[in-house]
Scaffold this active site. Structure first.
Site, PDB file in Angstrom:
ATOM      1  N   VAL A 142       3.239   7.239   2.305  1.00 10.10           N
ATOM      2  CA  VAL A 142       2.721   7.673   3.609  1.00 10.10           C
ATOM      3  C   VAL A 142       1.858   6.558   4.186  1.00 10.10           C
ATOM      4  O   VAL A 142       1.016   5.983   3.475  1.00 10.10           O
ATOM      5  CB  VAL A 142       1.860   8.956   3.457  1.00 10.10           C
ATOM      6  CG1 VAL A 142       1.139   9.277   4.759  1.00 10.10           C
ATOM      7  CG2 VAL A 142       2.719  10.126   3.034  1.00 10.10           C
TER       8      VAL A 142
ATOM      9  N   HIS B  16       0.823  -1.220   0.000  1.00  9.17           N
ATOM     10  CA  HIS B  16       0.000   0.000   0.000  1.00  9.17           C
ATOM     11  C   HIS B  16       0.854   1.265   0.000  1.00  9.17           C
ATOM     12  O   HIS B  16       0.402   2.322  -0.439  1.00  9.17           O
ATOM     13  CB  HIS B  16      -0.945   0.007   1.208  1.00  9.17           C
ATOM     14  CG  HIS B  16      -0.233  -0.047   2.520  1.00  9.17           C
ATOM     15  ND1 HIS B  16       0.198   1.083   3.156  1.00  9.17           N
ATOM     16  CD2 HIS B  16       0.157  -1.091   3.297  1.00  9.17           C
ATOM     17  CE1 HIS B  16       0.810   0.734   4.279  1.00  9.17           C
ATOM     18  NE2 HIS B  16       0.806  -0.572   4.389  1.00  9.17           N
TER      19      HIS B  16
ATOM     20  N   GLU C 241       1.094   2.727  -3.415  1.00 11.58           N
ATOM     21  CA  GLU C 241      -0.117   3.338  -3.978  1.00 11.58           C
ATOM     22  C   GLU C 241      -0.520   4.578  -3.199  1.00 11.58           C
ATOM     23  O   GLU C 241      -1.334   5.373  -3.646  1.00 11.58           O
ATOM     24  CB  GLU C 241      -1.279   2.327  -3.932  1.00 11.58           C
ATOM     25  CG  GLU C 241      -0.996   1.025  -4.661  1.00 11.58           C
ATOM     26  CD  GLU C 241      -0.770   1.253  -6.146  1.00 11.58           C
ATOM     27  OE1 GLU C 241      -1.419   2.160  -6.705  1.00 11.58           O
ATOM     28  OE2 GLU C 241       0.071   0.539  -6.732  1.00 11.58           O
ATOM     29  N   HIS C 242       0.033   4.721  -2.026  1.00 10.89           N
ATOM     30  CA  HIS C 242      -0.404   5.795  -1.117  1.00 10.89           C
ATOM     31  C   HIS C 242       0.800   6.624  -0.731  1.00 10.89           C
ATOM     32  O   HIS C 242       1.402   6.375   0.322  1.00 10.89           O
ATOM     33  CB  HIS C 242      -1.068   5.163   0.115  1.00 10.89           C
ATOM     34  CG  HIS C 242      -1.813   6.129   0.972  1.00 10.89           C
ATOM     35  ND1 HIS C 242      -1.245   6.823   2.006  1.00 10.89           N
ATOM     36  CD2 HIS C 242      -3.107   6.520   0.936  1.00 10.89           C
ATOM     37  CE1 HIS C 242      -2.148   7.589   2.597  1.00 10.89           C
ATOM     38  NE2 HIS C 242      -3.291   7.427   1.970  1.00 10.89           N
ATOM     39  N   PHE C 243       1.322   7.540  -1.602  1.00 15.87           N
ATOM     40  CA  PHE C 243       0.656   7.965  -2.828  1.00 15.87           C
ATOM     41  C   PHE C 243       1.590   7.715  -4.005  1.00 15.87           C
ATOM     42  O   PHE C 243       2.784   7.996  -3.894  1.00 15.87           O
ATOM     43  CB  PHE C 243       0.304   9.446  -2.753  1.00 15.87           C
ATOM     44  CG  PHE C 243      -0.642   9.778  -1.636  1.00 15.87           C
ATOM     45  CD1 PHE C 243      -2.016   9.656  -1.829  1.00 15.87           C
ATOM     46  CD2 PHE C 243      -0.171  10.191  -0.395  1.00 15.87           C
ATOM     47  CE1 PHE C 243      -2.890   9.969  -0.808  1.00 15.87           C
ATOM     48  CE2 PHE C 243      -1.059  10.494   0.625  1.00 15.87           C
ATOM     49  CZ  PHE C 243      -2.427  10.378   0.427  1.00 15.87           C
TER      50      PHE C 243
END
Lengths: 171, 130
Positions: free
Chosen positions: A46, A30, A33-35
Site C-alpha cells: 500500500v 517501501h 515493507e508497507h505492509f
C-alpha cells in the site's frame, strides 16, 4: 532520484493550479515493507499516506516556488487537512491537483485533491483531500535565519521540472 | 455584525486552525500559551480571518513581524518603553496592561488573546466604508 514523490508535472497554471502524477511501482522498496507479510496474512503493498502527503507538498511547493521565480525557499509548514479514504497500490497512478487558496508574502495555503487512476480500466476516482500551508522562509514570522543558498529547489526538483517542461528562470 | 457574531466566528476559526475544542477558546485565552499556536498558525489565522470576514490584513497589521529584531524596541530581553509605545500605536487591538508590568520579550506572545482578535476584526469592519 531520491525523495521525489511525484513523477511529472502535467499541468501548470501560474499562481493558480498545478497537476502532477505519481506512478506506483512494486520496485519501490517501501512497498515491500508497507505492509510486509505476517504469519496471519500475505504481504499487502500500500502506498503510505505520509508519502502521498509529501507528493502533494512537493507539487504545492513547485506551484508556489514557480510564482516566486524559484528565488525563495518554500517549505511545508502545516498539514491542515488529510482525508484519504482508499488505498493505492502497485500499478495505480495518483494524480494530485493543487490550487492556491491564499497567497501572501509570508506563505500560502493550498487545497489538494488526490485522484486514483486505473490505467488498465481507464477509470478514475477521487480518494482524498490534502490541504497544506507553506512558509516562505525568508519572511517567516519566527524571525529565524536560514542559509542563503536555495536548498529547497535543488537538483532533484530541477530535473523533475525540466523533465516536465516547466521553465526554470535562468536556464 | 455584532461583537457576539464576530466572537462566534473567531472561535470557530481558532478551533479549526489549531485543532482545539471551541470550549477552550475563551476571550482571555492566549493564542500561544493557552491554545498552543506556533508561528505558522499566526499566518493561518490571518488567512482564515481574511476569508471569513472578507477583509484584507497587511503583514504586521495583526501581529508584529519584526519587533524582536529592532534594537530600539528590545534590550536585555525586555521590550523598551519605545517598543511598548510602538506596539500601542501599531496594534491598538492589543491590551498591554498586564504585559507592561513585566515586558519580557519571551512573553510577547501572551498579548495576543482571543479578545484581541475579536477587537481587531471589529475595528477592521468598522473602517470599511458602507
Amino acid at each position: 532520484m531520491r525523495w521525489m514523490w511525484i513523477d511529472r508535472v502535467v499541468e501548470l497554471q501560474p499562481r493558480q493550479r498545478l497537476v502532477s502524477i505519481k506512478h506506483i511501482s512494486l520496485a519501490e522498496e517501501h512497498m515491500h515493507e508497507h505492509f510486509a507479510a505476517t504469519e496471519a496474512r500475505s504481504s499487502l503493498p500500500v502506498m503510505p499516506g505520509s508519502l502521498i502527503v509529501e507528493g502533494v507538498a512537493q507539487s504545492g511547493g513547485i506551484l508556489i516556488g514557480h510564482a516566486l521565480a524559484f528565488e525563495q525557499k518554500i517549505v511545508l509548514a502545516k498539514v491542515t487537512r488529510v482525508d484519504l479514504d482508499h488505498d493505492a497500490t502497485a500499478g495505480d497512478t495518483l494524480r494530485y491537483t493543487i490550487t492556491i487558496d491564499q497567497f501572501g508574502p509570508q506563505g500560502a495555503s493550498t487545497k489538494g485533491v488526490v485522484d486514483l487512476l486505473e490505467v488498465w480500466s481507464g477509470k478514475s476516482r477521487t480518494i482524498g483531500h490534502i490541504d497544506l500551508m507553506f512558509s516562505v522562509l525568508e519572511n517567516n514570522m519566527a524571525g529565524i535565519e536560514f542559509p542563503e543558498g536555495n536548498f529547497v529547489f535543488g537538483e532533484a526538483f530541477k530535473t523533475l521540472m525540466r523533465n516536465s517542461g516547466v521553465l526554470i528562470p535562468g536556464e | 455584525m455584532t461583537r457576539d457574531d464576530i466572537y462566534a466566528k473567531v472561535k470557530e476559526i481558532l478551533a479549526d486552525a489549531m485543532g482545539v475544542d471551541e470550549g477552550d477558546v475563551t476571550p482571555e485565552a492566549t493564542l500561544r500559551g493557552d491554545l498552543g499556536a506556533e508561528s505558522i498558525d499566526f499566518l493561518d489565522i490571518v488567512f482564515r480571518l481574511e476569508q471569513a470576514f472578507g477583509i484584507k490584513i497587511q503583514q504586521g497589521e495583526l501581529f508584529p513581524d519584526s519587533l524582536a529584531q529592532n534594537a530600539d524596541f528590545v534590550q536585555d530581553g525586555k521590550v523598551t518603553a519605545r517598543g511598548i509605545a510602538a506596539i500601542k500605536e501599531k496594534l491598538p487591538h492589543v491590551d498591554l496592561s498586564a504585559f507592561e508590568k513585566d515586558p519580557q520579550v519571551s512573553k510577547i506572545g501572551d498579548i495576543f488573546t482571543v479578545e484581541a482578535l475579536v477587537r481587531f476584526v471589529q475595528n477592521k469592519l468598522a473602517s470599511v466604508p458602507g
